[in-house]
Design a protein around this motif. Structure first.
Motif, PDB file in Angstrom:
ATOM      1  N   MET A 252       0.843  -1.154   0.000  1.00 30.65           N
ATOM      2  CA  MET A 252       0.000   0.000   0.000  1.00 30.65           C
ATOM      3  C   MET A 252       0.905   1.239   0.000  1.00 30.65           C
ATOM      4  N   ILE A 253       0.495   2.257  -0.737  1.00 28.35           N
ATOM      5  CA  ILE A 253       1.252   3.502  -0.807  1.00 28.35           C
ATOM      6  C   ILE A 253       0.317   4.656  -0.465  1.00 28.35           C
TER       7      ILE A 253
ATOM      8  N   ALA B 154       3.484  -4.959  -0.640  1.00 30.94           N
ATOM      9  CA  ALA B 154       2.447  -5.834  -1.207  1.00 30.94           C
ATOM     10  C   ALA B 154       2.837  -7.295  -0.930  1.00 30.94           C
ATOM     11  N   PRO B 155       1.837  -8.131  -0.677  1.00 35.24           N
ATOM     12  CA  PRO B 155       2.165  -9.564  -0.409  1.00 35.24           C
ATOM     13  C   PRO B 155       2.638 -10.270  -1.657  1.00 35.24           C
TER      14      PRO B 155
END
Length: 46
Positions: free
Chosen positions: A1-2, A45-46
């Motif tokens: 996430m950003i 991120a995963p």
């Protein structure tokens, strides 16, 4: 996430100094006076 914060009036010289970028100011002139985003990575991120 950003997460990003919009900043008005892009100024190439200020941005290169504040972010310690090794760029010629001329490389960023096309974006002068535009809105730009300052982004921070909050979570990979995963």
């Amino acid at each position: 996430m950003i997460a990003a914060t919009p900043v008005e009036d892009f100024d190439a010289e200020t941005v290169t100094e504040e972010l310690r970028l090794e760029l010629d100011k001329g490389q960023l002139d096309d974006w002068d006076d535009d809105v730009f985003l300052v982004a921070t990575i909050l979570e990979a991120a995963p």
